[in-house]
Design a protein around this motif. Structure first.
Motif, short mmCIF file in Angstrom:
data_model
loop_
_atom_site.label_atom_id
_atom_site.label_comp_id
_atom_site.label_asym_id
_atom_site.label_seq_id
_atom_site.Cartn_x
_atom_site.Cartn_y
_atom_site.Cartn_z
N UNK A 228 0.83 -1.19 0.00
CA UNK A 228 0.00 0.00 0.00
C UNK A 228 0.87 1.25 0.00
N UNK A 229 1.86 1.25 0.88
CA UNK A 229 2.80 2.38 0.93
C UNK A 229 4.11 1.96 0.29
N UNK A 230 5.04 2.88 0.25
CA UNK A 230 6.36 2.50 -0.28
C UNK A 230 7.41 2.84 0.75
N UNK A 231 7.29 2.18 1.90
CA UNK A 231 8.26 2.38 2.96
C UNK A 231 7.54 2.51 4.28
N UNK A 232 8.32 2.40 5.37
CA UNK A 232 7.72 2.48 6.69
C UNK A 232 7.74 3.92 7.18
N UNK A 233 6.64 4.36 7.76
CA UNK A 233 6.55 5.67 8.38
C UNK A 233 6.21 5.43 9.85
#
Lengths: 324, 379
Positions: A228-233
């Motif tokens: 869903x995202x492109x990396x961890x936040x």
């Protein structure tokens, strides 16, 4: 008209995307709670696996490796929860809460140390993410009214984890109602002493349930950061684990009910994000924050028995003490 | 495994919490070492940051004030065997109560009237936010843990909606109310000290700390010296027995949750009336959850809660110092320690209990035997 229809389809499409981690986590919750172990650590397990998935995907350039690492870490947290609540007979709510806080602290601490980006992981390249799968002939069939547009906008273009989440519902329903393990799992959550007297280990059954829950949570986390995202936040789960918990309760601890609740809650979120900043007739500025609060409110109302009745498994939260 | 001899009370109250904290620090130390920093150095930075630097003690006590309120809230509910994890939401709404009172009345009332009124409003709003889950548990059979979790999120949504909408100060971008007039301020301790001629470094420590200590006394009297407290404890020990003894258990549950929510709501006075002087978004920043750790560590007793609050105050203040001293470890380290303390003292509570009970049992019986033989020889 065609435009409105497209808007509607896009919202349904977004609903599926938003609901995917909820569905995976809700199924995890069903496995855990049906076996009699309260699991409010869905949030923490998902957060931790989201971080690990993104970190490992960055280091190995492989989304699949990231997902397996995420599953591994979620299983480990599940086993920790098991150690606390099954073996040591501690308080299951406190243990779950501890795991959530632990995950908040650990992801940011390790993230900063590893990547020096304030707790984020580096943005993932295409190969390090789960890509959308365009189904065959999506563009050609898209011209056909209604069915074709549904096929193109809603059914095609999801990544593999969306399909896995939907499969997980079938898997959960099948496991619970059609297998010997499922029967034991439900029995251990309702009347553990019955299972014990039949010579089946209560602890073993509950540990197995927590391991399966770990696999599902791990995939939910991997979905958030690498699909869903492109990396961890940092704090990227933002309460989704608790919404999944609410959906599970809303669905009365049943796979089908939980799926519908997840879709409903996902739909509310999709609608809310579409309405952000939109002026509505009569009420003015759309009350997005209040729409986002609806899942919690609905769950409270349902739990209070104002609409139907949600009955938890009978032995939930009680550590089993073997009689001698 | 043979059942362990019962753990002596002094060990349960004094030794076990220390072992839990120690275990949490050891595990966090290992994490720090893996990251590549020196855990002992980090520890020294935290201790200096919490106690040694000018004004640091004031900061530590200021954080402790929050934790005393939220810790007491959890503890009061615990005595009735209710697990209130809604302290975060109750404190948040407490801030709404205090904020509304000040917004409405700060131009009319003098401080001597306004501040007590605002304190009561914060407690009142928190109490309502606690009493509803209490009612739902007592009368409608919903599980208090789930309801209070949901109420945390509901509180957050309400506050975002209000602070970004109706209550936002005109001409302001950030979601917060306007600043209150001076009448709504709880005085800073350093101002009081300076007025009395004592030299004291600036810190956010304010009169709320004294209110928090008074609340401790109040809770002690309530739980162990009052009829209501007896009913609360009886309900906690066995709801059925309490029912037969004529205690209205449902009512007690609702009242207990109201008191618990009220205490959590009063956390807002430290932040809103004491420091911010306006209601801002997210001022609770997890302190409600820290209250659970505090109550667990403090064994649900006001004295224990004050000590545990001091510990967590020191951790939070010392943790802030980590940000300045290290490039790789930050204050989130404190969340890790906090999670571990909750894990060791709550979830894994019996991990150390059993071995310690065995150990102490062995030591004590050895001593008994020795006393016995000595007595035998003398006699």
């Amino acid at each position: 008209m065609a435009d409105l229809w497209l808007q509607f389809l896009l919202t349904i499409d977004a609903t599926l995307r938003v609901a995917t981690p909820l569905i995976l986590c809700a199924m995890a919750g069903i496995f855990s709670e049906k076996s009699g172990v309260i699991d409010i650590s869905l949030e923490g397990k998902m957060l931790m696996s989201a971080f690990v998935a993104a970190a490992v995907a960055t280091l190995t350039s492989s989304a699949i490796a990231g997902m397996f690492a995420a599953i591994g870490v979620a299983i480990m947290l599940g086993l920790l929860h098991g150690l606390a609540s099954i073996t040591l007979r501690g308080n299951q709510v406190i243990s779950g809460l501890a795991i959530n806080i632990l995950a908040s602290g650990l992801t940011v601490t390790v993230g900063i140390a590893m990547f020096q980006q304030g707790g984020q992981t580096p943005s993932l390249a295409r190969a390090e993410r789960f890509r959308p799968i365009e189904l065959p002939f999506a563009e050609q069939l898209g011209g056909i009214p209604i069915i074709g547009t549904i096929y193109r906008e809603v059914i095609s273009g999801h990544n593999i984890l969306v399909w896995i989440a939907l499969g997980a519902v079938l898997f959960t329903a099948f496991m619970l109602t059609r297998t010997r393990f499922g029967l034991r799992l439900r029995a251990v959550g309702e009347k553990p002493e019955a299972l014990d007297s039949a010579g089946v280990s209560v602890a073993r059954t509950r540990y197995l349930a927590l391991i399966i829950a770990g696999v599902l949570c791990g995939m939910a986390g991997a979905y958030l950061s690498t699909a869903h995202g492109s990396g961890f936040v940092r704090e990227m789960t933002a309460g989704k684990g608790y919404i999944a918990l609410a959906a599970m309760i809303f669905g009365k601890w049943q796979p089908r009910g939980a799926l519908l609740a997840c879709l409903l809650f996902g739909f509310l979120e999709a609608v809310a994000s579409r309405l952000q900043g939109v002026e509505l007739p009569l009420i003015g500025q759309a009350p997005v924050d209040l729409i986002l609060a609806l899942p919690y409110l609905l769950t409270v109302i349902l739990l209070a028995g104002f609409v139907g009745k949600a009955m938890p498994p009978r032995a939930i939260g009680e550590p089993y003490i073997k009689e001698r | 495994m043979s059942p362990p001899p019962p753990l002596p009370r002094w060990a349960d109250v004094g030794l076990i919490p220390l072992i839990n904290v120690f275990a949490a620090l050891v595990v966090s130390g290992i994490v720090v070492a893996i990251i590549g920093e020196n855990p002992f150095e980090a520890m020294m930075v935290m201790i200096k940051g919490a106690f040694v630097y000018k004004g640091s003690l004031g900061y530590t006590l200021y954080y402790a004030t929050n934790f005393i309120f939220t810790g007491l809230a959890v503890a009061v509910a615990f005595h009735a065997m209710l697990f209130n994890i809604g302290g975060e939401g109750q404190a948040y709404l407490g801030g709404l109560g205090a904020g509304l009172t000040c917004l409405l009345l700060d131009s009319m009332l003098p401080a001597l009237l306004l501040v007590p009124l605002a304190i009561m409003a914060s407690a009142g709003f928190g109490a309502v936010w606690g009493a509803i889950p209490g009612y739902l548990q007592a009368k409608r059979g919903s599980h208090i843990v789930i309801t209070t979790i949901m109420f945390n999120f509901l509180a957050a949504s309400i506050m975002v909606w209000l602070l970004a909408g109706r209550l936002k100060a005109p001409g302001q971008m950030s979601p917060e109310t306007r600043s209150f007039s001076e009448n709504a301020e709880l005085p800073f301790i350093h101002d009081i000290a300076n007025a009395l001629g004592m030299e004291m470094a600036r810190s956010p420590l304010n009169l709320s700390f004294v209110v928090a200590l008074l609340a401790c006394v109040g809770v002690w009297v309530l739980i162990w010296r009052s009829r209501l407290g007896y009913a609360i404890r009886a309900t906690g020990h066995s709801a059925k027995a309490a029912e037969y003894a004529g205690i209205p258990v449902s009512t007690i549950i609702i009242i207990t949750m109201a008191i618990s929510g009220g205490l959590a709501g009063m956390m807002a006075i430290n932040e809103i009336l004491g420091v911010q002087h306006r209601t801002i978004l997210g001022f609770t920043s997890g302190y409600g959850f820290t209250g659970i750790a505090v109550a667990l560590m403090g064994r649900n007793h006001p004295v224990g809660i004050v000590l545990a609050s001091l510990l967590f105050g020191a951790l939070y203040q010392g943790g802030a110092e980590l940000d300045f001293e290290f490039s790789t470890i930050t204050r989130e380290m404190v969340l890790l320690i906090q999670g571990l303390i909750i894990l060791f003292s709550g979830g894994l509570a019996y991990m150390f209990n059993r071995p310690l009970a065995h150990l102490l049992g062995a030591l004590l019986s050895q001593r008994d035997r020795k006393d016995h033989t000595e007595a035998g020889q003398n006699g």
